[in-house]
Scaffold this motif. Sequence first.
Motif, PDB file in Angstrom:
ATOM      1  N   ALA A 123       0.821  -1.218   0.000  1.00 27.97           N
ATOM      2  CA  ALA A 123       0.000   0.000   0.000  1.00 27.97           C
ATOM      3  C   ALA A 123       0.853   1.266   0.000  1.00 27.97           C
ATOM      4  CB  ALA A 123      -0.941  -0.018   1.199  1.00 27.97           C
ATOM      5  N   VAL A 124       1.809   1.348   0.911  1.00 23.23           N
ATOM      6  CA  VAL A 124       2.646   2.552   1.017  1.00 23.23           C
ATOM      7  C   VAL A 124       3.507   2.736  -0.228  1.00 23.23           C
ATOM      8  CG1 VAL A 124       4.511   3.651   2.317  1.00 23.23           C
ATOM      9  CG2 VAL A 124       2.650   2.515   3.534  1.00 23.23           C
ATOM     10  N   SER A 125       4.006   1.641  -0.786  1.00 24.66           N
ATOM     11  CA  SER A 125       4.847   1.730  -1.982  1.00 24.66           C
ATOM     12  C   SER A 125       4.096   2.351  -3.155  1.00 24.66           C
ATOM     13  CB  SER A 125       5.359   0.342  -2.375  1.00 24.66           C
ATOM     14  OG  SER A 125       6.200  -0.193  -1.383  1.00 24.66           O
ATOM     15  N   VAL A 126       2.832   1.974  -3.331  1.00 23.55           N
ATOM     16  CA  VAL A 126       2.034   2.530  -4.436  1.00 23.55           C
ATOM     17  C   VAL A 126       1.727   4.007  -4.187  1.00 23.55           C
ATOM     18  CG1 VAL A 126      -0.153   2.370  -5.680  1.00 23.55           C
ATOM     19  CG2 VAL A 126       1.046   0.287  -4.997  1.00 23.55           C
ATOM     20  N   VAL A 127       1.374   4.354  -2.953  1.00 25.36           N
ATOM     21  CA  VAL A 127       1.069   5.749  -2.614  1.00 25.36           C
ATOM     22  C   VAL A 127       2.289   6.642  -2.829  1.00 25.36           C
ATOM     23  CG1 VAL A 127       0.608   7.276  -0.659  1.00 25.36           C
ATOM     24  CG2 VAL A 127      -0.836   5.302  -1.038  1.00 25.36           C
ATOM     25  N   ASN A 128       3.472   6.101  -2.604  1.00 24.42           N
ATOM     26  CA  ASN A 128       4.699   6.896  -2.734  1.00 24.42           C
ATOM     27  C   ASN A 128       5.007   7.300  -4.177  1.00 24.42           C
ATOM     28  OD1 ASN A 128       5.349   7.082  -0.032  1.00 24.42           O
ATOM     29  ND2 ASN A 128       6.638   5.252  -0.033  1.00 24.42           N
ATOM     30  N   ILE A 129       4.383   6.653  -5.161  1.00 24.06           N
ATOM     31  CA  ILE A 129       4.658   6.981  -6.565  1.00 24.06           C
ATOM     32  C   ILE A 129       4.226   8.415  -6.897  1.00 24.06           C
ATOM     33  CG2 ILE A 129       4.181   6.388  -8.973  1.00 24.06           C
ATOM     34  CD1 ILE A 129       3.910   3.446  -8.015  1.00 24.06           C
ATOM     35  N   PRO A 130       2.943   8.790  -6.689  1.00 23.83           N
ATOM     36  CA  PRO A 130       2.580  10.195  -6.961  1.00 23.83           C
ATOM     37  C   PRO A 130       3.233  11.178  -5.994  1.00 23.83           C
ATOM     38  CG  PRO A 130       0.728   9.006  -5.998  1.00 23.83           C
ATOM     39  CD  PRO A 130       1.756   7.984  -6.336  1.00 23.83           C
ATOM     40  N   ILE A 131       3.516  10.734  -4.762  1.00 24.35           N
ATOM     41  CA  ILE A 131       4.200  11.620  -3.811  1.00 24.35           C
ATOM     42  C   ILE A 131       5.596  11.966  -4.314  1.00 24.35           C
ATOM     43  CG2 ILE A 131       5.180  11.763  -1.482  1.00 24.35           C
ATOM     44  CD1 ILE A 131       2.814  10.119  -0.481  1.00 24.35           C
ATOM     45  N   ALA A 132       6.263  11.003  -4.957  1.00 18.19           N
ATOM     46  CA  ALA A 132       7.602  11.252  -5.509  1.00 18.19           C
ATOM     47  C   ALA A 132       7.566  12.315  -6.605  1.00 18.19           C
ATOM     48  CB  ALA A 132       8.183   9.952  -6.060  1.00 18.19           C
ATOM     49  N   ILE A 133       6.490  12.316  -7.389  1.00 19.98           N
ATOM     50  CA  ILE A 133       6.337  13.347  -8.431  1.00 19.98           C
ATOM     51  C   ILE A 133       6.204  14.716  -7.785  1.00 19.98           C
ATOM     52  CG2 ILE A 133       4.867  14.159 -10.315  1.00 19.98           C
ATOM     53  CD1 ILE A 133       4.073  11.221 -10.788  1.00 19.98           C
ATOM     54  N   ALA A 134       5.404  14.797  -6.729  1.00 24.72           N
ATOM     55  CA  ALA A 134       5.235  16.064  -6.007  1.00 24.72           C
ATOM     56  C   ALA A 134       6.549  16.526  -5.399  1.00 24.72           C
ATOM     57  CB  ALA A 134       4.174  15.911  -4.918  1.00 24.72           C
ATOM     58  N   SER A 135       7.344  15.586  -4.899  1.00 20.83           N
ATOM     59  CA  SER A 135       8.646  15.925  -4.311  1.00 20.83           C
ATOM     60  C   SER A 135       9.579  16.518  -5.357  1.00 20.83           C
ATOM     61  CB  SER A 135       9.284  14.680  -3.694  1.00 20.83           C
ATOM     62  OG  SER A 135       8.500  14.187  -2.631  1.00 20.83           O
ATOM     63  N   ALA A 136       9.552  15.940  -6.558  1.00 27.00           N
ATOM     64  CA  ALA A 136      10.398  16.463  -7.637  1.00 27.00           C
ATOM     65  C   ALA A 136       9.990  17.880  -8.020  1.00 27.00           C
ATOM     66  CB  ALA A 136      10.311  15.538  -8.847  1.00 27.00           C
ATOM     67  N   MET A 137       8.682  18.111  -8.071  1.00 27.22           N
ATOM     68  CA  MET A 137       8.190  19.454  -8.386  1.00 27.22           C
ATOM     69  C   MET A 137       8.574  20.434  -7.285  1.00 27.22           C
ATOM     70  SD  MET A 137       4.427  18.444  -9.860  1.00 27.22           S
ATOM     71  CE  MET A 137       3.972  20.125 -10.231  1.00 27.22           C
ATOM     72  N   SER A 138       8.566  19.968  -6.036  1.00 26.95           N
ATOM     73  CA  SER A 138       8.929  20.828  -4.911  1.00 26.95           C
ATOM     74  C   SER A 138      10.384  21.250  -4.995  1.00 26.95           C
ATOM     75  CB  SER A 138       8.685  20.082  -3.594  1.00 26.95           C
ATOM     76  OG  SER A 138       7.349  19.705  -3.477  1.00 26.95           O
ATOM     77  N   SER A 139      11.256  20.313  -5.322  1.00 27.71           N
ATOM     78  CA  SER A 139      12.691  20.624  -5.440  1.00 27.71           C
ATOM     79  C   SER A 139      12.936  21.673  -6.513  1.00 27.71           C
ATOM     80  CB  SER A 139      13.476  19.352  -5.760  1.00 27.71           C
ATOM     81  OG  SER A 139      13.307  18.393  -4.733  1.00 27.71           O
ATOM     82  N   LEU A 174       5.885  20.308  -0.512  1.00 23.08           N
ATOM     83  CA  LEU A 174       6.081  21.572  -1.213  1.00 23.08           C
ATOM     84  C   LEU A 174       6.309  22.720  -0.244  1.00 23.08           C
ATOM     85  CD1 LEU A 174       6.120  23.226  -3.804  1.00 23.08           C
ATOM     86  CD2 LEU A 174       3.642  23.422  -3.636  1.00 23.08           C
ATOM     87  N   THR A 175       5.501  22.792   0.811  1.00 27.64           N
ATOM     88  CA  THR A 175       5.677  23.885   1.769  1.00 27.64           C
ATOM     89  C   THR A 175       6.990  23.744   2.539  1.00 27.64           C
ATOM     90  OG1 THR A 175       4.192  22.640   3.255  1.00 27.64           O
ATOM     91  CG2 THR A 175       3.246  24.489   2.035  1.00 27.64           C
ATOM     92  N   ASN A 176       7.459  22.511   2.737  1.00 34.50           N
ATOM     93  CA  ASN A 176       8.811  22.322   3.276  1.00 34.50           C
ATOM     94  C   ASN A 176       9.833  23.016   2.395  1.00 34.50           C
ATOM     95  OD1 ASN A 176       8.243  20.836   5.545  1.00 34.50           O
ATOM     96  ND2 ASN A 176       8.760  18.858   4.671  1.00 34.50           N
ATOM     97  N   ALA A 177       9.715  22.785   1.079  1.00 38.89           N
ATOM     98  CA  ALA A 177      10.662  23.374   0.123  1.00 38.89           C
ATOM     99  C   ALA A 177      10.577  24.898   0.127  1.00 38.89           C
ATOM    100  CB  ALA A 177      10.381  22.831  -1.278  1.00 38.89           C
ATOM    101  N   VAL A 178       9.362  25.430   0.250  1.00 37.93           N
ATOM    102  CA  VAL A 178       9.184  26.887   0.282  1.00 37.93           C
ATOM    103  C   VAL A 178       9.879  27.481   1.506  1.00 37.93           C
ATOM    104  CG1 VAL A 178       7.490  28.744   0.558  1.00 37.93           C
ATOM    105  CG2 VAL A 178       7.051  26.872  -1.051  1.00 37.93           C
ATOM    106  N   LEU A 179       9.660  26.880   2.668  1.00 37.16           N
ATOM    107  CA  LEU A 179      10.278  27.387   3.894  1.00 37.16           C
ATOM    108  C   LEU A 179      11.793  27.294   3.825  1.00 37.16           C
ATOM    109  CD1 LEU A 179       7.784  25.863   6.489  1.00 37.16           C
ATOM    110  CD2 LEU A 179       8.106  28.291   5.989  1.00 37.16           C
ATOM    111  N   GLN A 180      12.303  26.211   3.268  1.00 34.79           N
ATOM    112  CA  GLN A 180      13.751  26.087   3.096  1.00 34.79           C
ATOM    113  C   GLN A 180      14.264  27.109   2.090  1.00 34.79           C
ATOM    114  OE1 GLN A 180      13.624  21.970   2.037  1.00 34.79           O
ATOM    115  NE2 GLN A 180      13.898  21.231   4.135  1.00 34.79           N
ATOM    116  N   GLY A 181      13.468  27.381   1.055  1.00 34.56           N
ATOM    117  CA  GLY A 181      13.875  28.330   0.034  1.00 34.56           C
ATOM    118  C   GLY A 181      13.953  29.765   0.529  1.00 34.56           C
TER     119      GLY A 181
END
Length: 310
Positions: free
Chosen positions: A60-76, A156-163
Amino acid sequence: SYGEIVKTIFTVVTPFILSTFIYNCSTVVNMKIYKWILMDFRDVDYVTVAIDYGIFATQAVSVVNIPIAIASAMSSATIPGVSTTFIRKEYKKTRKQVSKAIRMTMMVSIPAARGLGLLAQPVMQFIFPQKDSLERASGLLAALAVSVVLYGLSTLTNAVLQGIGKVNTPVIHAAIALVVQVGALIGLLLYTDLNLYALVCANIIYSLVVCILNQISVRKHLKYKQEIMKTFIKPLVSSVVMGAVAFGVYHGLYLVLPVSRVVLLIAIGLGACVYFVMILFIGGVNEQELRAFPKGAMLVHVAKKMRLLK
């Protein structure tokens, strides 16, 4: 000097590592608590606990992590632009970049969550075809689907605060969220019969707490006011229509062609097309924002051919 460079790198990079560590640490802590309570307080045998947790973590977690990884890339990808405008004190531009990044992330995360929630079983069967665990894994995936949106936004908001130089803030928020989710998980496991779904609740609570705390900090430091309609409501409306079409197509075609993998791919393709049309039709994205996506120029060309963009 080299000493100053090393010091600067250390002070900037360390919070990034710590926030990632806490996120991964939450998974280990959840596992330990789950096994401890079920084995010591519920008298569940080790084999059963290990098998059940394996279904949750590796499927379950492995499948959910797929779209989350896309969001992480966009955040970076947002960090350099946000940092540049913020350091130049162009705060209006910074707020626009943050707003654009959140909209793009939600345009991916919301339909992904909707699709996983409605088509959890065929998606799980496509990736992990083990019949004995399919039903449990599918239920867990459907329940976890909402975390795609929450983790996408919190990342994403993590990335904003770090930025904007608030590199320690996400670490503090992650630590607070970890404490809250540990307390919630212990309570759910001790006083309810949720078992694996207690882990689902803990994951959702963790991402929700981080989202709330991050949003408060972003608003405080950037005077940022979250736009609701275009960022959340319009993608959600489009996703509801998309989900209905994908769900209907899958189950309708499956009656005629009982080959789950083929039917699922057709349903996903048609669902994606419906979402694309709907999000443009109701004004959820403009041409400039569409061009920012991968193959954006091609998407704009298609949209203009369909007269969805002027």
